[in-house]
Design a protein around this motif. Structure first.
Motif, PDB file in Angstrom:
ATOM      1  N   LEU A 161      61.144  93.761 -43.882  1.00 47.23           N
ATOM      2  CA  LEU A 161      60.429  93.802 -42.316  1.00 47.23           C
ATOM      3  C   LEU A 161      61.223  93.198 -41.443  1.00 47.23           C
ATOM      4  O   LEU A 161      60.888  93.377 -40.004  1.00 47.23           O
ATOM      5  CB  LEU A 161      59.093  93.386 -42.530  1.00 47.23           C
ATOM      6  N   GLY A 162      62.156  92.287 -41.654  1.00 47.84           N
ATOM      7  CA  GLY A 162      62.878  91.536 -40.513  1.00 47.84           C
ATOM      8  C   GLY A 162      61.961  90.392 -39.829  1.00 47.84           C
ATOM      9  O   GLY A 162      62.064  90.125 -38.574  1.00 47.84           O
ATOM     10  N   ALA A 163      60.873  89.867 -40.553  1.00 49.31           N
ATOM     11  CA  ALA A 163      59.669  89.111 -40.019  1.00 49.31           C
ATOM     12  C   ALA A 163      60.117  87.680 -40.340  1.00 49.31           C
ATOM     13  O   ALA A 163      60.725  87.370 -41.265  1.00 49.31           O
ATOM     14  CB  ALA A 163      58.388  89.618 -40.300  1.00 49.31           C
ATOM     15  N   ARG A 164      59.451  86.898 -39.360  1.00 46.92           N
ATOM     16  CA  ARG A 164      59.685  85.306 -39.787  1.00 46.92           C
ATOM     17  C   ARG A 164      58.191  85.038 -40.541  1.00 46.92           C
ATOM     18  O   ARG A 164      58.690  84.063 -41.213  1.00 46.92           O
ATOM     19  CB  ARG A 164      59.566  84.706 -38.249  1.00 46.92           C
ATOM     20  N   LYS A 165      57.146  85.560 -40.466  1.00 38.87           N
ATOM     21  CA  LYS A 165      56.101  85.376 -41.125  1.00 38.87           C
ATOM     22  C   LYS A 165      55.552  86.793 -41.402  1.00 38.87           C
ATOM     23  O   LYS A 165      55.517  87.869 -40.822  1.00 38.87           O
ATOM     24  CB  LYS A 165      55.035  84.423 -40.318  1.00 38.87           C
ATOM     25  N   ALA A 166      54.856  86.615 -42.749  1.00 38.30           N
ATOM     26  CA  ALA A 166      54.002  88.083 -43.011  1.00 38.30           C
ATOM     27  C   ALA A 166      52.985  87.376 -43.964  1.00 38.30           C
ATOM     28  O   ALA A 166      52.990  86.543 -44.602  1.00 38.30           O
ATOM     29  CB  ALA A 166      55.377  88.640 -44.127  1.00 38.30           C
ATOM     30  N   SER A 167      51.869  88.364 -43.813  1.00 38.53           N
ATOM     31  CA  SER A 167      50.685  88.350 -44.726  1.00 38.53           C
ATOM     32  C   SER A 167      50.006  89.427 -44.829  1.00 38.53           C
ATOM     33  O   SER A 167      50.269  90.424 -44.178  1.00 38.53           O
ATOM     34  CB  SER A 167      49.713  86.986 -43.806  1.00 38.53           C
ATOM     35  N   PHE A 168      48.989  89.445 -45.604  1.00 38.58           N
ATOM     36  CA  PHE A 168      48.076  90.485 -45.807  1.00 38.58           C
ATOM     37  C   PHE A 168      47.425  90.684 -44.598  1.00 38.58           C
ATOM     38  O   PHE A 168      46.949  89.705 -44.177  1.00 38.58           O
ATOM     39  CB  PHE A 168      47.165  90.324 -46.982  1.00 38.58           C
ATOM     40  N   ALA A 169      47.450  92.035 -43.858  1.00 34.20           N
ATOM     41  CA  ALA A 169      46.595  92.384 -42.915  1.00 34.20           C
ATOM     42  C   ALA A 169      45.164  91.933 -42.997  1.00 34.20           C
ATOM     43  O   ALA A 169      44.590  92.265 -44.364  1.00 34.20           O
ATOM     44  CB  ALA A 169      46.832  93.766 -42.456  1.00 34.20           C
ATOM     45  N   PRO A 170      44.377  91.624 -42.016  1.00 34.72           N
ATOM     46  CA  PRO A 170      42.868  91.651 -42.374  1.00 34.72           C
ATOM     47  C   PRO A 170      42.105  92.852 -42.642  1.00 34.72           C
ATOM     48  O   PRO A 170      42.726  93.971 -42.128  1.00 34.72           O
ATOM     49  CB  PRO A 170      42.404  91.104 -41.063  1.00 34.72           C
ATOM     50  N   MET A 171      41.126  92.900 -43.378  1.00 34.24           N
ATOM     51  CA  MET A 171      40.630  94.332 -43.897  1.00 34.24           C
ATOM     52  C   MET A 171      40.003  94.980 -42.605  1.00 34.24           C
ATOM     53  O   MET A 171      40.592  96.178 -42.797  1.00 34.24           O
ATOM     54  CB  MET A 171      39.297  94.096 -44.720  1.00 34.24           C
ATOM     55  N   ASP A 172      39.846  94.444 -41.690  1.00 32.65           N
ATOM     56  CA  ASP A 172      39.304  95.431 -40.319  1.00 32.65           C
ATOM     57  C   ASP A 172      40.326  96.079 -39.818  1.00 32.65           C
ATOM     58  O   ASP A 172      40.519  97.110 -39.163  1.00 32.65           O
ATOM     59  CB  ASP A 172      38.390  94.664 -39.300  1.00 32.65           C
ATOM     60  N   THR A 173      41.553  94.992 -39.829  1.00 33.24           N
ATOM     61  CA  THR A 173      42.899  95.874 -39.100  1.00 33.24           C
ATOM     62  C   THR A 173      43.356  96.954 -40.090  1.00 33.24           C
ATOM     63  O   THR A 173      43.745  97.959 -39.404  1.00 33.24           O
ATOM     64  CB  THR A 173      43.963  94.536 -38.939  1.00 33.24           C
ATOM     65  N   ALA A 174      43.607  96.774 -41.084  1.00 31.45           N
ATOM     66  CA  ALA A 174      44.071  97.720 -42.205  1.00 31.45           C
ATOM     67  C   ALA A 174      43.217  98.899 -42.385  1.00 31.45           C
ATOM     68  O   ALA A 174      43.945 100.017 -42.060  1.00 31.45           O
ATOM     69  CB  ALA A 174      43.821  97.096 -43.739  1.00 31.45           C
TER      70      ALA A 174
END
Length: 191
Positions: free
Chosen positions: A105-118
């Motif tokens: 993704l070319g990201a500096r940080k990545a994490s699982f998206a919060p459930m409400d966002t997903a």
């Protein structure tokens, strides 16, 4: 029609059961343009009580453990911006969020998206998010092991029901990129 994998009572080509799908998934089916004919994507009705993987495979077929994929939403951040992406990996693996997914993704940080966002951004139910019908512009990272399967079981956009999709069709989704090593083996239980 008999399902190509699993022990399901009936499998229906998705164009014949649009009412069973969430709006974004039904829209994707109506606009399908992949080389794999949309009629090869099948819908199977499942009971949400058996959604947990161990219970699900016990009820619908042990062969599904090796032929199921999870679709998880990842948030990649760079500077002040966030990119939401879907990662599709075999259910016997986990997404390499901080390695392969972040770099892809070319990201500096990545994490699982919060459930409400997903769920809010995808228009799908938690536990049923599918790579079919995601918002325009979302990267869809698909582990190469998923693409190699003749059929793979994924969510349908709802907790009730699943899609049986030829692996190659997932590589044809808008925004799809086939990625080697996106799914890494689950750690064995300690004991």
């Amino acid at each position: 029609m008999r399902a190509p994998i699993g022990d399901f009572d009936h499998a229906t080509p998705v164009p014949d059961c649009l009412d069973e799908l969430t709006a974004p998934v039904a829209t994707a089916v109506r606009g399908w343009s992949g080389a794999v004919p949309v009629e090869r994507i099948l819908y199977v009705d499942t009971d949400p009580r058996w959604a947990d993987t161990a219970v699900f495979v016990e009820h619908y077929g042990r062969d599904l453990l090796e032929r199921s994929a999870n679709c998880v939403v990842v948030a990649g951040r760079r500077g002040g911006g966030t990119t939401l992406a879907a990662c599709v990996v075999l259910s016997t693996t986990r997404v390499d969020v901080n390695g392969v997914a972040r770099r892809t993704l070319g990201a500096r940080k990545a994490s699982f998206a919060p459930m409400d966002t997903a769920t809010g951004e995808s228009g799908m139910e938690y536990g049923g998010i599918t790579p079919v019908g995601l918002p325009d512009g979302w990267p869809v990272l698909v582990d190469s092991a998923v693409v190699d399967l003749p059929y793979v079981l994924v969510g349908s956009g709802r907790r009730r029901g699943k899609l049986l999709v030829p692996g190659k069709a997932l590589a044809e989704l808008p925004g799809a990129e086939v990625v080697d090593g996106l799914g890494v083996p689950l750690a064995p239980p300690e004991g």
